[in-house]
Design an enzyme around this catalytic site. Sequence first.
Site, short mmCIF file in Angstrom:
data_model
loop_
_atom_site.label_atom_id
_atom_site.label_comp_id
_atom_site.label_asym_id
_atom_site.label_seq_id
_atom_site.Cartn_x
_atom_site.Cartn_y
_atom_site.Cartn_z
N SER A 22 24.29 38.46 83.89
CA SER A 22 24.07 39.04 82.55
C SER A 22 24.24 37.97 81.48
O SER A 22 24.27 38.27 80.29
CB SER A 22 25.06 40.17 82.31
OG SER A 22 26.38 39.70 82.49
N ASN A 117 37.21 43.82 83.64
CA ASN A 117 36.93 45.17 83.16
C ASN A 117 37.58 45.46 81.80
O ASN A 117 36.94 46.01 80.91
CB ASN A 117 37.37 46.21 84.19
CG ASN A 117 36.59 46.06 85.49
OD1 ASN A 117 35.59 45.34 85.52
ND2 ASN A 117 37.03 46.73 86.54
N THR A 162 6.68 69.77 49.77
CA THR A 162 7.18 70.35 51.02
C THR A 162 5.94 70.57 51.86
O THR A 162 4.85 70.85 51.31
CB THR A 162 7.91 71.70 50.80
OG1 THR A 162 6.96 72.66 50.32
CG2 THR A 162 9.06 71.58 49.81
N HIS A 163 6.04 70.41 53.16
CA HIS A 163 4.88 70.48 54.06
C HIS A 163 3.80 69.46 53.67
O HIS A 163 2.64 69.65 53.96
CB HIS A 163 4.23 71.87 54.06
CG HIS A 163 5.19 72.99 54.26
ND1 HIS A 163 5.43 73.57 55.48
CD2 HIS A 163 6.01 73.62 53.39
CE1 HIS A 163 6.33 74.53 55.35
NE2 HIS A 163 6.71 74.57 54.09
N SER A 284 -5.90 41.75 56.65
CA SER A 284 -6.55 42.10 57.90
C SER A 284 -7.33 40.88 58.36
O SER A 284 -7.76 40.06 57.55
CB SER A 284 -7.49 43.28 57.66
OG SER A 284 -8.57 43.23 58.55
N LYS A 290 -7.94 44.27 52.55
CA LYS A 290 -6.74 45.00 52.98
C LYS A 290 -5.45 44.35 52.50
O LYS A 290 -5.31 43.15 52.44
CB LYS A 290 -6.69 45.09 54.52
CG LYS A 290 -7.78 45.92 55.14
CD LYS A 290 -7.77 47.36 54.65
CE LYS A 290 -6.66 48.18 55.27
NZ LYS A 290 -6.83 48.35 56.71
N ASN A 292 -1.84 45.52 53.71
CA ASN A 292 -1.20 46.54 54.55
C ASN A 292 0.33 46.53 54.45
O ASN A 292 0.92 45.45 54.36
CB ASN A 292 -1.58 46.32 56.02
CG ASN A 292 -3.08 46.47 56.24
OD1 ASN A 292 -3.73 47.29 55.59
ND2 ASN A 292 -3.64 45.66 57.13
N GLU A 297 5.65 49.88 58.26
CA GLU A 297 5.17 50.43 59.53
C GLU A 297 6.02 49.95 60.70
O GLU A 297 6.31 50.70 61.63
CB GLU A 297 3.72 50.00 59.76
CG GLU A 297 2.74 50.59 58.75
CD GLU A 297 1.40 49.89 58.84
OE1 GLU A 297 0.64 50.18 59.77
OE2 GLU A 297 1.13 49.03 57.98
N TYR A 324 35.35 51.62 86.50
CA TYR A 324 34.25 50.71 86.22
C TYR A 324 33.19 50.75 87.31
O TYR A 324 33.49 50.85 88.49
CB TYR A 324 34.77 49.27 86.08
CG TYR A 324 33.65 48.27 85.82
CD1 TYR A 324 33.18 48.04 84.53
CD2 TYR A 324 33.03 47.60 86.86
CE1 TYR A 324 32.14 47.16 84.29
CE2 TYR A 324 31.98 46.71 86.64
CZ TYR A 324 31.55 46.50 85.34
OH TYR A 324 30.51 45.63 85.11
N GLN A 329 27.22 47.14 83.07
CA GLN A 329 26.75 45.87 82.53
C GLN A 329 25.44 46.06 81.76
O GLN A 329 25.11 45.27 80.87
CB GLN A 329 26.54 44.88 83.68
CG GLN A 329 26.06 43.53 83.24
CD GLN A 329 26.11 42.54 84.39
OE1 GLN A 329 27.18 42.11 84.79
NE2 GLN A 329 24.96 42.19 84.93
N LYS A 332 24.76 46.27 77.44
CA LYS A 332 24.70 45.30 76.33
C LYS A 332 23.32 45.16 75.71
O LYS A 332 23.19 45.07 74.49
CB LYS A 332 25.22 43.95 76.79
CG LYS A 332 26.73 43.98 76.91
CD LYS A 332 27.26 42.84 77.69
CE LYS A 332 28.47 43.27 78.48
NZ LYS A 332 28.18 44.21 79.58
N1 ARG Z 1 29.50 41.38 83.33
C1 ARG Z 1 30.28 42.55 83.60
C2 ARG Z 1 29.88 43.68 82.68
O1 ARG Z 1 29.42 43.44 81.64
C3 ARG Z 1 31.73 42.25 83.39
C4 ARG Z 1 32.61 43.15 84.13
C5 ARG Z 1 32.51 42.85 85.57
N2 ARG Z 1 33.46 43.57 86.31
C6 ARG Z 1 33.32 43.74 87.62
N3 ARG Z 1 34.21 44.43 88.21
N4 ARG Z 1 32.30 43.24 88.29
O2 ARG Z 1 30.01 44.82 83.02
#
Ligand code: ARG
Length: 467
Positions: A22, A117, A162-163, A284, A290, A292, A297, A324, A329, A332
């Site tokens: 990650s 964790n 309205t509408h 455009s 144009k 725009n 948008e 966990y 993961q 994010k």
């Molecule tokens: N990269 C992991 C995450 O964002 C970190 C936590 C990993 N923990 C584990 N027990 N593998 O979730």
Amino acid sequence: MTRPRSRFRAPLNKEALAFSSSLAVDKWLYREDIEGSIAHVTMLAQQKIIPANAARRIRTALQQIRREIDSGRLRLPAPGADGGRMAADDIHMAIEARLIEKIGETGKMLHTARSRNDQVALDERLYLRRTMKEMHALLRGLQRVLVSKAHAYRDVIMPGYTHLQRAQPILLAHHLLAYVEMLERDRGRFADCLRRAARSPLGAAALAGTPFPVDREASARLLGLDGIVENSIDAVSDRDALIECVSACALTMMHLSRLAEDLVLWVSQEWRFATIGEAFTTGSSIMPQKQNPDMAELVRGKTGRVYGDLVALLTVMKGLPLAYNRDMQEDKEPLFDAVDTTAASLSIMARMFQTVRFIPSRFEEELRSDFLLATELADYLVRKGVAFRTAYMHAGAVVRECAGRRCSLTDLPLKQYRAINKKFEADIYTVLNPRVSLRQKKSSGSTSPAEVGRALRRWSRVLGHSF
Ligand code: ARG
């Protein structure tokens, strides 16, 4: 780097490493990760879990690593650099590996009484804290622009809809201030979310807590957090704080999207109520005429993606057994995407709206040519003692009469009015005026110039700005 593969003989398969890494996403947490680690080692030393000089060396090295990453100098140790026992699969392991590379055995003390964790849960909460402050500033920025426009055009009357059908005359300022109120609730949602997010999961370790005499309150205090997430399983298992934030993003985007839609309509050739500055419109590739409203948008379009982020997060979490799971993961990308998109949208909206010019003459034209004041007729009769529903029917009959004759309410002769209801008298024509209609409004929060003036003054106070 690391996922210490101590019980393993074989290194992690290359494709498995690439699949599970990650780092490309969570590297954006490096500041939070280092901040959390510094608080953690400081607490470890205070509690005499590690020697004070080890904590000092770790802190100094972590600060150096932060500068290395800030300046783009850090080359993260390559996955498998340690002979295949470590895998650089996230920012937490990458920073720890770099620490160990820099200061050797001492660096290996950092992870005492901690798991990734509780570490990642903390990093995310620290990220939320930073984000909430940024959102607050951006929301205030857009509110300021809207209030300044409302102030600049405070006398302009426009058709209210309205509408998407013409309904009643309103002040343009009132319409703009409606968005200011919506953004204020968005701001409140971020602030409210921060109240729950600003707690430390540190010390929860993997899920069960730790045998070391950690002081969870102390590390929370060092981080400026309001306390700890009490239950160690809860601390590492939930992502509701993120979901609240993304949900606040989704609602903010929904509001921005409606404002964007209003703008798109207003600048269309059909409406011509406003123009957007050239710096924020595009041409455009084929039609030379144009201009725009692409920024509006795109804000409208990006809203869909932020909704998607919210659904993605909710869905990742919905079936996970405590505590966990690696699925988490996946939290994010949607979080960062929602926050970055919302922040960018708030910022561009503020900049673009600053260049919006309204065209008062166009509003006037449109106000002349419609039945926007039909409700006034009913209210007029009510003031003369007619029950509202009857008055409404009679006002409707006036509209039907005018529509049949293709004339406006003011052009209909008094005789015709009186044929419908004897209570209509010559003063009816003075009521049929948008400005009079606005002044007639008595309810608080209405579009009357007095109430809108009051709202404008209140917002100037709140925003600490005289417009
Ligand atoms: N990269 C992991 C995450 O964002 C970190 C936590 C990993 N923990 C584990 N027990 N593998 O979730």
